[in-house]
Write an enzyme that holds these catalytic residues in place. Structure first.
Site, PDB file in Angstrom:
ATOM      1  N   ARG A 106      14.198 -57.006  10.235  1.00 42.38           N
ATOM      2  CA  ARG A 106      14.438 -57.277   8.810  1.00 42.38           C
ATOM      3  C   ARG A 106      14.616 -55.990   8.013  1.00 42.38           C
ATOM      4  O   ARG A 106      14.071 -54.960   8.372  1.00 42.38           O
ATOM      5  CB  ARG A 106      13.264 -58.064   8.213  1.00 42.38           C
ATOM      6  CG  ARG A 106      13.084 -59.439   8.810  1.00 42.38           C
ATOM      7  CD  ARG A 106      11.911 -60.192   8.182  1.00 42.38           C
ATOM      8  NE  ARG A 106      11.759 -61.492   8.838  1.00 42.38           N
ATOM      9  CZ  ARG A 106      11.082 -61.674   9.962  1.00 42.38           C
ATOM     10  NH1 ARG A 106      10.483 -60.651  10.538  1.00 42.38           N
ATOM     11  NH2 ARG A 106      10.992 -62.877  10.500  1.00 42.38           N
ATOM     12  N   HIS A 110      22.893 -60.492   8.493  1.00 43.32           N
ATOM     13  CA  HIS A 110      23.085 -61.763   7.796  1.00 43.32           C
ATOM     14  C   HIS A 110      21.851 -62.121   6.978  1.00 43.32           C
ATOM     15  O   HIS A 110      20.765 -61.588   7.184  1.00 43.32           O
ATOM     16  CB  HIS A 110      23.390 -62.895   8.789  1.00 43.32           C
ATOM     17  CG  HIS A 110      22.293 -63.162   9.771  1.00 43.32           C
ATOM     18  ND1 HIS A 110      22.114 -62.384  10.903  1.00 43.32           N
ATOM     19  CD2 HIS A 110      21.307 -64.103   9.819  1.00 43.32           C
ATOM     20  CE1 HIS A 110      21.070 -62.836  11.591  1.00 43.32           C
ATOM     21  NE2 HIS A 110      20.554 -63.878  10.946  1.00 43.32           N
ATOM     22  N   GLN A 161      18.725 -59.633   7.805  1.00 41.14           N
ATOM     23  CA  GLN A 161      18.189 -59.419   9.146  1.00 41.14           C
ATOM     24  C   GLN A 161      19.309 -59.342  10.164  1.00 41.14           C
ATOM     25  O   GLN A 161      20.467 -59.627   9.861  1.00 41.14           O
ATOM     26  CB  GLN A 161      17.249 -60.579   9.506  1.00 41.14           C
ATOM     27  CG  GLN A 161      17.904 -61.947   9.380  1.00 41.14           C
ATOM     28  CD  GLN A 161      16.919 -63.087   9.648  1.00 41.14           C
ATOM     29  OE1 GLN A 161      17.108 -63.818  10.605  1.00 41.14           O
ATOM     30  NE2 GLN A 161      15.896 -63.229   8.825  1.00 41.14           N
ATOM     31  N   LYS A 182       7.973 -59.696   4.546  1.00 42.87           N
ATOM     32  CA  LYS A 182       7.517 -59.482   5.921  1.00 42.87           C
ATOM     33  C   LYS A 182       7.785 -58.038   6.346  1.00 42.87           C
ATOM     34  O   LYS A 182       8.341 -57.249   5.582  1.00 42.87           O
ATOM     35  CB  LYS A 182       8.248 -60.450   6.869  1.00 42.87           C
ATOM     36  CG  LYS A 182       7.884 -61.915   6.639  1.00 42.87           C
ATOM     37  CD  LYS A 182       8.597 -62.794   7.648  1.00 42.87           C
ATOM     38  CE  LYS A 182       8.281 -64.263   7.438  1.00 42.87           C
ATOM     39  NZ  LYS A 182       9.054 -65.134   8.338  1.00 42.87           N
ATOM     40  N   HIS A 200      19.529 -59.704  14.809  1.00 44.42           N
ATOM     41  CA  HIS A 200      18.764 -59.973  16.021  1.00 44.42           C
ATOM     42  C   HIS A 200      19.246 -59.056  17.134  1.00 44.42           C
ATOM     43  O   HIS A 200      20.448 -58.839  17.288  1.00 44.42           O
ATOM     44  CB  HIS A 200      18.914 -61.442  16.419  1.00 44.42           C
ATOM     45  CG  HIS A 200      18.523 -62.378  15.311  1.00 44.42           C
ATOM     46  ND1 HIS A 200      17.240 -62.458  14.832  1.00 44.42           N
ATOM     47  CD2 HIS A 200      19.260 -63.237  14.565  1.00 44.42           C
ATOM     48  CE1 HIS A 200      17.198 -63.340  13.843  1.00 44.42           C
ATOM     49  NE2 HIS A 200      18.402 -63.818  13.663  1.00 44.42           N
ATOM     50  N   LYS A 240      18.604 -63.102  20.575  1.00 41.05           N
ATOM     51  CA  LYS A 240      18.494 -64.274  19.714  1.00 41.05           C
ATOM     52  C   LYS A 240      19.812 -64.561  18.994  1.00 41.05           C
ATOM     53  O   LYS A 240      19.871 -64.571  17.760  1.00 41.05           O
ATOM     54  CB  LYS A 240      17.366 -64.067  18.702  1.00 41.05           C
ATOM     55  CG  LYS A 240      16.941 -65.351  17.985  1.00 41.05           C
ATOM     56  CD  LYS A 240      15.969 -65.041  16.860  1.00 41.05           C
ATOM     57  CE  LYS A 240      15.636 -66.289  16.082  1.00 41.05           C
ATOM     58  NZ  LYS A 240      14.849 -66.018  14.885  1.00 41.05           N
ATOM     59  N   GLU A 271      22.459 -66.858  17.301  1.00 41.28           N
ATOM     60  CA  GLU A 271      22.155 -68.136  16.642  1.00 41.28           C
ATOM     61  C   GLU A 271      23.380 -68.696  15.932  1.00 41.28           C
ATOM     62  O   GLU A 271      24.335 -67.978  15.634  1.00 41.28           O
ATOM     63  CB  GLU A 271      20.976 -67.992  15.669  1.00 41.28           C
ATOM     64  CG  GLU A 271      21.199 -67.023  14.533  1.00 41.28           C
ATOM     65  CD  GLU A 271      19.932 -66.776  13.705  1.00 41.28           C
ATOM     66  OE1 GLU A 271      18.815 -66.989  14.203  1.00 41.28           O
ATOM     67  OE2 GLU A 271      20.084 -66.348  12.547  1.00 41.28           O
ATOM     68  N   SER A 296      15.423 -63.452   4.561  1.00 44.04           N
ATOM     69  CA  SER A 296      15.608 -62.004   4.624  1.00 44.04           C
ATOM     70  C   SER A 296      16.947 -61.564   5.213  1.00 44.04           C
ATOM     71  O   SER A 296      17.543 -62.253   6.034  1.00 44.04           O
ATOM     72  CB  SER A 296      14.477 -61.369   5.448  1.00 44.04           C
ATOM     73  OG  SER A 296      14.454 -61.926   6.741  1.00 44.04           O
TER      74      SER A 296
END
Length: 372
Positions: A244, A225, A60, A250, A62, A85, A87, A58
């Site tokens: 998302r 991203h 999304q 989702k 964070h 989050k 990453e 997806s």
């Protein structure tokens, strides 16, 4: 691989009373290393993953810590913890993703070349973006307006425009025309995976980034991203908070996403995160992002080396074998451990591990830790 309550790693050694990594760390918090233990309240601060992306993941972003705490308090069913989050993805194969907003001239080019995209953004917002060029603050505001306008479109409107666009690009491709001005190949690929999804239009806003094996992307808070295809090692702060907005079945939280994003245009090549050679060990490449939660090391043991020591660091770490075989010994282990592709070791802070390499072509390993 990690100790998040939603996916606490299982310990495979049946001589150990605790069955999960989280339980073991709770019993022996000194294994984290004193700095890590104090900085992260006795928790392992990172999650380590291997992703094999065949269907796009997806679109999304964070949240930062402040927003994460708010979202978790308001919607704990969608945002299961109060942590940020950040990453990092490190490519194992050629890896394709969308990351960050494109330079404005590229977005303006698509607004001109793709009438269906222009229809969703609208004339006023598109004009505002065009006239903002040269003023960073205005550009950021105009970009937010354009993206939000598209994301908040009525479903019937964007589905009709998307169907029209897919039909046009398919016909142009069949007639042998070049569809790159509409980003045709990527559009058709994403539409075949997520038909009728607003996320298909995000390719006109976000950079298409291709990583070669060993190259990395770092995704800080609020960076839009999506991972499209390929295999990667992923490391992140210990959180499961994801906002998302498309290419997903989702929960979608368009309003939060549009408000939180970092609307700073930048080139695709600027999204590739530089790695550095470890000055102390020629076998180690360091991926050290601007957050305290994690650092990743790639360890490449050449075929000529049969005995190699995984050096101790002042942090708990997780070691993953990608290629090769070895017997691992450590002063802390009950016995030797056979290491092969897919083996995962948890190494306590300030412990070293000796590898006796048995494969002919050396070894490739990745190690996650927190170098405070």
């Amino acid at each position: 691989m990690g100790a998040h309550p939603k996916g606490d790693a299982q310990i495979k050694d049946n001589r150990i009373a605790q069955t999960t990594l989280g339980q073991w760390i709770a019993h022996y918090p000194a294994c984290l290393g004193s700095k890590v233990k104090d900085a992260f309240q006795g928790q392992l601060p990172f999650l380590f993953k291997v992703l094999s992306v065949n269907t796009a993941l997806s679109i999304q972003a964070h949240p930062n810590k402040e927003l994460a705490a708010t979202l978790h308090a308001q919607f704990p069913e969608h945002y299961p913890d109060n942590n940020h989050k950040p990453e990092m993805a490190i490519a194992l194969t050629r890896f394709q993703g969308l990351c960050g907003f494109r330079p404005v001239d590229e977005i303006l080019g698509f607004l001109q070349a793709v009438p269906e995209f222009h229809a969703l953004v609208g004339r006023d917002a598109a004009e505002e973006l065009r006239s903002s060029v040269g003023d960073e603050v205005q550009t950021s505001q105009a970009l937010k307006k354009c993206f939000s306008k598209m994301m908040r479109c009525e479903k019937k409107v964007f589905v009709d425009e998307l169907n029209e666009l897919v039909k046009r690009v398919t016909q142009e491709g069949a007639a042998g025309k070049d569809t790159s001005s509409s980003n045709g190949d990527l559009l058709l690929r994403l539409h075949s995976q997520y038909p009728g999804d607003i996320g298909c239009f995000s390719i006109y806003f976000l950079n298409y980034v291709v990583l070669e094996p060993g190259q990395a992307m770092f995704l800080g808070a609020n960076e839009p991203h999506a991972y499209i295809h390929g295999d990667c090692i992923e490391c992140m702060a210990c959180s499961d908070n994801t906002v998302r907005a498309g290419l997903t079945r989702k929960y979608i939280d368009v309003n939060t996403l549009c408000e939180m994003l970092n609307y700073k245009p930048a080139s695709a090549c600027s999204k590739i995160f530089p790695c550095v050679q470890d000055p102390a060990d020629p076998c180690v490449t360091l991926y050290d992002p601007p957050v305290p939660d994690f650092t990743v090391m790639k360890i490449q043991v050449p075929a000529s080396v049969k005995d190699y020591t995984i050096a101790s660091v002042d942090s708990a770490s997780i070691l993953l074998v990608i290629e090769g075989d070895a017997t691992a010994t450590s002063a802390a282990a009950f016995s030797d451990v056979a290491m092969t592709r897919g083996s995962v070791l948890f190494i306590s802070a300030n412990e070293s591990v000796s590898l006796h390499v048995t494969s002919q072509s050396g070894m490739t390993l990745f190690r996650a830790c927190s170098l405070l």
